[in-house]
Design a protein around this motif. Structure first.
Motif, PDB file in Angstrom:
ATOM      1  N   VAL A  51       0.854  -1.065   0.005  1.00 53.50           N
ATOM      2  CA  VAL A  51      -0.112   0.112   0.099  1.00 53.50           C
ATOM      3  C   VAL A  51       0.804   1.238   0.026  1.00 53.50           C
ATOM      4  O   VAL A  51       2.168   1.213   0.376  1.00 53.50           O
ATOM      5  N   ILE A  52       0.306   2.294  -0.551  1.00 47.96           N
ATOM      6  CA  ILE A  52       1.040   3.658  -0.520  1.00 47.96           C
ATOM      7  C   ILE A  52      -0.093   4.488   0.587  1.00 47.96           C
ATOM      8  O   ILE A  52      -1.240   4.578   0.043  1.00 47.96           O
ATOM      9  N   VAL A  53       0.319   5.100   1.615  1.00 50.11           N
ATOM     10  CA  VAL A  53      -0.599   6.015   2.270  1.00 50.11           C
ATOM     11  C   VAL A  53       0.248   7.277   2.648  1.00 50.11           C
ATOM     12  O   VAL A  53       1.297   7.448   2.572  1.00 50.11           O
TER      13      VAL A  53
ATOM     14  N   HIS B  40      -0.023   8.835  11.693  1.00 50.26           N
ATOM     15  CA  HIS B  40       1.391   8.475  11.576  1.00 50.26           C
ATOM     16  C   HIS B  40       1.625   6.986  11.029  1.00 50.26           C
ATOM     17  O   HIS B  40       0.905   6.133  11.354  1.00 50.26           O
ATOM     18  N   TYR B  41       2.812   6.873  10.553  1.00 54.31           N
ATOM     19  CA  TYR B  41       3.202   5.408  10.074  1.00 54.31           C
ATOM     20  C   TYR B  41       2.757   4.300  11.096  1.00 54.31           C
ATOM     21  O   TYR B  41       2.233   3.242  10.578  1.00 54.31           O
ATOM     22  N   ASP B  42       3.175   4.407  12.179  1.00 54.09           N
ATOM     23  CA  ASP B  42       2.868   3.558  13.226  1.00 54.09           C
ATOM     24  C   ASP B  42       1.667   3.101  13.493  1.00 54.09           C
ATOM     25  O   ASP B  42       1.215   1.900  13.871  1.00 54.09           O
ATOM     26  N   TYR B  43       0.552   4.030  13.137  1.00 53.89           N
ATOM     27  CA  TYR B  43      -0.729   3.855  13.007  1.00 53.89           C
ATOM     28  C   TYR B  43      -1.187   2.666  12.310  1.00 53.89           C
ATOM     29  O   TYR B  43      -1.925   1.584  12.419  1.00 53.89           O
ATOM     30  N   TYR B  44      -0.470   2.696  11.037  1.00 52.36           N
ATOM     31  CA  TYR B  44      -0.833   1.856   9.947  1.00 52.36           C
ATOM     32  C   TYR B  44      -0.158   0.577  10.253  1.00 52.36           C
ATOM     33  O   TYR B  44      -0.800  -0.525  10.055  1.00 52.36           O
ATOM     34  N   VAL B  45       0.895   0.437  10.721  1.00 51.20           N
ATOM     35  CA  VAL B  45       1.622  -0.703  11.172  1.00 51.20           C
ATOM     36  C   VAL B  45       1.022  -1.349  12.347  1.00 51.20           C
ATOM     37  O   VAL B  45       0.751  -2.813  12.079  1.00 51.20           O
ATOM     38  N   ASN B  46       0.460  -0.869  13.309  1.00 45.22           N
ATOM     39  CA  ASN B  46      -0.206  -1.443  13.980  1.00 45.22           C
ATOM     40  C   ASN B  46      -1.545  -2.292  13.972  1.00 45.22           C
ATOM     41  O   ASN B  46      -1.830  -3.213  14.096  1.00 45.22           O
ATOM     42  N   LEU B  47      -2.364  -1.377  12.872  1.00 52.59           N
ATOM     43  CA  LEU B  47      -3.325  -2.036  12.128  1.00 52.59           C
ATOM     44  C   LEU B  47      -3.110  -3.101  11.295  1.00 52.59           C
ATOM     45  O   LEU B  47      -3.931  -4.309  11.326  1.00 52.59           O
TER      46      LEU B  47
ATOM     47  N   VAL C  53       4.655  -6.437   8.716  1.00 55.46           N
ATOM     48  CA  VAL C  53       5.124  -5.474   7.682  1.00 55.46           C
ATOM     49  C   VAL C  53       6.683  -5.805   7.469  1.00 55.46           C
ATOM     50  O   VAL C  53       7.456  -5.954   8.393  1.00 55.46           O
ATOM     51  N   VAL C  54       7.088  -6.110   6.066  1.00 58.67           N
ATOM     52  CA  VAL C  54       8.402  -6.593   5.805  1.00 58.67           C
ATOM     53  C   VAL C  54       9.259  -5.617   5.018  1.00 58.67           C
ATOM     54  O   VAL C  54      10.366  -5.552   4.952  1.00 58.67           O
ATOM     55  N   GLU C  55       8.640  -4.529   4.828  1.00 61.16           N
ATOM     56  CA  GLU C  55       9.576  -3.361   4.154  1.00 61.16           C
ATOM     57  C   GLU C  55       8.671  -2.088   4.308  1.00 61.16           C
ATOM     58  O   GLU C  55       7.506  -1.874   4.234  1.00 61.16           O
ATOM     59  N   ARG C  56       9.638  -1.160   4.384  1.00 60.17           N
ATOM     60  CA  ARG C  56       9.071   0.228   4.489  1.00 60.17           C
ATOM     61  C   ARG C  56       9.664   1.153   3.682  1.00 60.17           C
ATOM     62  O   ARG C  56      11.052   1.335   3.932  1.00 60.17           O
ATOM     63  N   LYS C  57       9.164   2.157   2.993  1.00 64.15           N
ATOM     64  CA  LYS C  57       9.844   3.109   2.253  1.00 64.15           C
ATOM     65  C   LYS C  57       9.293   4.799   2.469  1.00 64.15           C
ATOM     66  O   LYS C  57       7.873   4.661   2.414  1.00 64.15           O
ATOM     67  N   GLU C  58      10.100   5.738   2.803  1.00 61.59           N
ATOM     68  CA  GLU C  58       9.488   6.916   2.803  1.00 61.59           C
ATOM     69  C   GLU C  58       9.798   7.742   1.696  1.00 61.59           C
ATOM     70  O   GLU C  58      10.843   7.885   1.279  1.00 61.59           O
ATOM     71  N   LEU C  59       8.666   8.218   1.047  1.00 63.88           N
ATOM     72  CA  LEU C  59       8.903   9.143  -0.335  1.00 63.88           C
ATOM     73  C   LEU C  59       8.151  10.484  -0.011  1.00 63.88           C
ATOM     74  O   LEU C  59       7.250  10.425  -0.192  1.00 63.88           O
ATOM     75  N   GLY C  60       8.892  11.227   0.543  1.00 59.90           N
ATOM     76  CA  GLY C  60       8.169  12.688   0.880  1.00 59.90           C
ATOM     77  C   GLY C  60       7.160  12.361   1.712  1.00 59.90           C
ATOM     78  O   GLY C  60       7.153  11.894   2.880  1.00 59.90           O
TER      79      GLY C  60
ATOM     80  N   TRP D  87       4.769  10.457   1.487  1.00 62.40           N
ATOM     81  CA  TRP D  87       4.153   9.173   1.134  1.00 62.40           C
ATOM     82  C   TRP D  87       4.902   7.882   1.888  1.00 62.40           C
ATOM     83  O   TRP D  87       6.135   8.010   2.134  1.00 62.40           O
ATOM     84  N   GLU D  88       4.220   6.943   2.185  1.00 64.70           N
ATOM     85  CA  GLU D  88       4.934   5.834   2.921  1.00 64.70           C
ATOM     86  C   GLU D  88       4.352   4.733   2.197  1.00 64.70           C
ATOM     87  O   GLU D  88       3.257   4.378   1.871  1.00 64.70           O
ATOM     88  N   ILE D  89       5.377   3.897   1.645  1.00 65.51           N
ATOM     89  CA  ILE D  89       4.956   2.589   1.094  1.00 65.51           C
ATOM     90  C   ILE D  89       5.356   1.241   2.017  1.00 65.51           C
ATOM     91  O   ILE D  89       6.371   1.424   2.571  1.00 65.51           O
ATOM     92  N   ILE D  90       4.256   0.618   2.230  1.00 59.61           N
ATOM     93  CA  ILE D  90       4.240  -0.081   3.266  1.00 59.61           C
ATOM     94  C   ILE D  90       3.850  -1.561   2.716  1.00 59.61           C
ATOM     95  O   ILE D  90       3.056  -1.833   2.086  1.00 59.61           O
ATOM     96  N   LYS D  91       4.870  -2.534   2.618  1.00 61.17           N
ATOM     97  CA  LYS D  91       4.754  -4.032   2.265  1.00 61.17           C
ATOM     98  C   LYS D  91       4.572  -5.246   3.418  1.00 61.17           C
ATOM     99  O   LYS D  91       5.222  -4.936   4.407  1.00 61.17           O
TER     100      LYS D  91
END
Length: 232
Positions: A175-177, A199-206, A214-221, A223-227
């Motif tokens: 996902v991208i959020v 916050h990113y942690d909000y999505y991780v907890n969900l 969650v096995v990978e995370r990238k921050e792009l400005g 946006w957060e890419i969460i895999k």
């Protein structure tokens, strides 16, 4: 048939009728309609459908992240290849230009976007449905993607629960959020779209609450890419 009734989750037959008698429709351009009612959609997005994937989204992503729209979509797609792939909040279905799947399912609430999808990508199964209550059988998907959608929902936990439900064991989601609370651009975008900046942690907890690791995370400005991978 990959569908299940969004009302009671019983199987759907070829006539789009569930085991308890709820009936659904195949509408314009071969779109499976599981909403059967008018749903409030964003007026601005509805107006820009013809330019969304070639101008609006590419320009917006480039300005906010410094990356191309194609780069973001390929990041998502490369992680979730499989036989059955579902894209939640698919819009024009542009991500299917990057995905390899035998059964490719794009779900959105907007008929205008889905009509565009069917004109451009006729092999994609276009479904009018709710991200919070997917009209699909449990455990059918090898992968699920959702791009720039979850942060638009008032309560993303319902959609994440549904992503978990339709995934096979060890299935993948990407996902991208809008999730970088330290980004000035994220704050501007959250006000622009009138959405909560979480916050990113909000999505991780969900994801973790719904057996998605969650096995990978990238921050792009902003946006957060969460895999993620389904762990049970």
């Amino acid at each position: 048939m990959i569908f299940a009734c969004p009302i009671d989750k019983t199987n759907i037959n070829d006539n789009l009728e569930c085991e308890k008698g709820h009936r659904f429709n195949l509408i314009d351009d071969g779109i499976y309609d599981f909403l059967l009612k008018d749903v409030k959609t964003d007026r601005l997005l509805e107006r820009i459908v013809p330019i969304y994937e070639n101008i609006w989204a590419p320009l917006g992503i480039l300005i906010t992240s410094g990356k191309t729209y194609s780069f973001l979509l390929s990041e998502i797609a490369n992680f979730i290849e499989g036989e059955v792939i579902i894209d939640v909040g698919t819009g024009t279905g542009k991500i299917f230009d990057f995905l390899r799947c035998s059964t490719c399912v794009g779900i959105d609430v907007s008929i205008r976007f889905l009509k565009y999808l069917k004109r451009k990508r006729s092999k994609v199964v276009a479904v009018r449905g709710d991200a919070n209550n997917l009209p699909l059988k449990s455990g059918i998907a090898d992968g699920v993607s959702s791009t720039l959608v979850l942060h638009m929902l008032s309560n993303p936990s319902f959609a994440i629960k549904e992503i978990n439900r339709v995934l096979k064991p060890n299935g993948r989601c990407s996902v991208i959020v809008l999730g970088n609370v330290n980004s000035t651009m994220a704050k501007i975008l959250s006000r622009w779209w009138n959405v909560s900046l979480r916050h990113y942690d909000y999505y991780v907890n969900l994801f973790l609450e719904n057996s998605l690791k969650v096995v990978e995370r990238k921050e792009l400005g902003p946006w957060e890419i969460i895999k993620c991978v389904k762990i049970s």
